[in-house]
Write a protein that holds these residues in place. Structure first.
Motif, short mmCIF file in Angstrom:
data_model
loop_
_atom_site.label_atom_id
_atom_site.label_comp_id
_atom_site.label_asym_id
_atom_site.label_seq_id
_atom_site.Cartn_x
_atom_site.Cartn_y
_atom_site.Cartn_z
N GLN A 12 0.81 -1.21 0.00
CA GLN A 12 0.00 0.00 0.00
C GLN A 12 0.85 1.27 0.00
O GLN A 12 0.43 2.29 -0.57
CB GLN A 12 -0.96 0.00 1.20
N ARG A 13 2.03 1.22 0.59
CA ARG A 13 2.90 2.40 0.61
C ARG A 13 3.28 2.85 -0.79
O ARG A 13 3.59 4.01 -1.02
CB ARG A 13 4.16 2.13 1.43
N LYS A 14 3.30 1.91 -1.75
CA LYS A 14 3.67 2.24 -3.13
C LYS A 14 2.49 2.08 -4.09
O LYS A 14 2.66 1.92 -5.28
CB LYS A 14 4.86 1.38 -3.60
N ASP B 289 -5.12 -3.94 -6.61
CA ASP B 289 -5.86 -5.21 -6.56
C ASP B 289 -5.15 -6.26 -5.72
O ASP B 289 -4.81 -7.36 -6.19
CB ASP B 289 -6.12 -5.75 -7.97
N ILE B 290 -4.96 -5.94 -4.46
CA ILE B 290 -4.27 -6.84 -3.53
C ILE B 290 -5.22 -7.96 -3.12
O ILE B 290 -6.35 -7.71 -2.71
CB ILE B 290 -3.81 -6.08 -2.27
N TYR C 105 0.21 -19.07 2.30
CA TYR C 105 -0.50 -17.93 1.72
C TYR C 105 0.25 -17.38 0.52
O TYR C 105 1.49 -17.38 0.49
CB TYR C 105 -0.63 -16.78 2.73
N PHE C 106 -0.51 -16.90 -0.46
CA PHE C 106 0.00 -16.04 -1.52
C PHE C 106 -0.58 -14.66 -1.27
O PHE C 106 -1.78 -14.54 -0.97
CB PHE C 106 -0.48 -16.48 -2.90
N ILE C 107 0.23 -13.64 -1.41
CA ILE C 107 -0.25 -12.26 -1.47
C ILE C 107 0.10 -11.80 -2.88
O ILE C 107 1.26 -11.88 -3.30
CB ILE C 107 0.43 -11.35 -0.43
N ILE C 108 -0.90 -11.32 -3.61
CA ILE C 108 -0.71 -10.94 -5.01
C ILE C 108 -1.19 -9.51 -5.21
O ILE C 108 -2.23 -9.11 -4.67
CB ILE C 108 -1.50 -11.88 -5.95
N CYS C 109 -0.42 -8.76 -6.00
CA CYS C 109 -0.83 -7.42 -6.39
C CYS C 109 -0.17 -7.09 -7.72
O CYS C 109 0.59 -7.90 -8.25
CB CYS C 109 -0.44 -6.38 -5.33
N THR D 23 -10.10 -10.42 -1.07
CA THR D 23 -9.67 -9.13 -1.61
C THR D 23 -9.36 -8.19 -0.45
O THR D 23 -10.16 -8.08 0.48
CB THR D 23 -10.78 -8.52 -2.48
N ILE D 24 -8.21 -7.57 -0.50
CA ILE D 24 -7.79 -6.65 0.56
C ILE D 24 -8.30 -5.26 0.21
O ILE D 24 -7.99 -4.73 -0.85
CB ILE D 24 -6.25 -6.63 0.72
N LYS D 25 -9.08 -4.71 1.09
CA LYS D 25 -9.66 -3.38 0.87
C LYS D 25 -8.59 -2.32 1.04
O LYS D 25 -7.82 -2.35 1.99
CB LYS D 25 -10.81 -3.11 1.86
N THR D 26 -8.56 -1.39 0.10
CA THR D 26 -7.64 -0.26 0.16
C THR D 26 -8.43 1.00 -0.12
O THR D 26 -9.64 0.96 -0.40
CB THR D 26 -6.52 -0.40 -0.89
#
Length: 126
Positions: free
Chosen positions: A22-24, A28-29, A44-48, A120-123
Motif C-alpha cells: 500500500q505504501r507504493k 488489486d491486492i 499464503y500467496f499475497i498478489i498485487c 480481496t484486501i480493501k484499500t
C-alpha cells in the motif's frame, strides 16, 4: 479462541506485506489462503500489481523494507528484480507476487488456486 504463536506471526507478516504494498500504491491486492490445500508450497500467496517496471520494483522493495522494519523478517529468496515484470518474494510460509498488470492477467494465479479461500484486501482505491 486464542491464536497460536505461528498464526499470530503469519498475521503480523501478512499485515506488514500489505502495508508495504500500500505504501507504493500496489493495486488489486488479494490474499490466497492455501492452508487447506494439500501439498501447497506455502500457506499464503499475497498478489498485487503495478503499472510499470518502476512501480513493480518499488512495490517489491517497499515490501522488503516494511517487513524488515515491522517484523524483523527478511525474504528467504527473491527473484524477478532484473526485469521487474513479476517479482517473487519468498517468506517461507508466505509468497508475495508483484506483477505488472498484463503479466498478472496472463498467469492468472487467482484462477489456478480457485479452490482456495481468496480474500480481496480493501484499500483506499477499492
Amino acid at each position: 479462541m486464542k491464536q497460536t504463536p505461528k498464526v499470530k506471526e503469519s498475521e503480523e507478516l501478512i499485515n506488514a506485506i500489505i502495508e508495504g504494498i500500500q505504501r507504493k500504491k500496489g493495486q488489486d491486492i488479494i490474499k490466497i489462503d492455501l492452508t487447506k490445500i494439500n501439498h501447497s508450497e506455502c500457506n499464503y500467496f499475497i498478489i498485487c500489481h503495478g503499472n510499470s517496471t518502476t512501480q513493480v520494483d518499488a512495490i517489491a522493495h517497499s515490501v522488503e523494507d516494511t517487513v524488515e522494519e515491522l517484523t524483523g523478517d527478511i525474504a528467504w529468496h527473491k527473484d524477478g528484480y532484473k526485469n521487474s515484470i513479476w517479482v517473487l518474494l519468498d517468506y517461507a510460509v508466505i509468497m508475495v507476487h508483484v506483477f505488472q498488470h498484463d503479466t498478472r492477467q496472463f498467469y492468472n494465479l487467482e484462477n489456478l488456486w480457485a479452490d482456495a479461500k481468496i480474500e480481496t484486501i480493501k484499500t483506499e482505491n477499492n
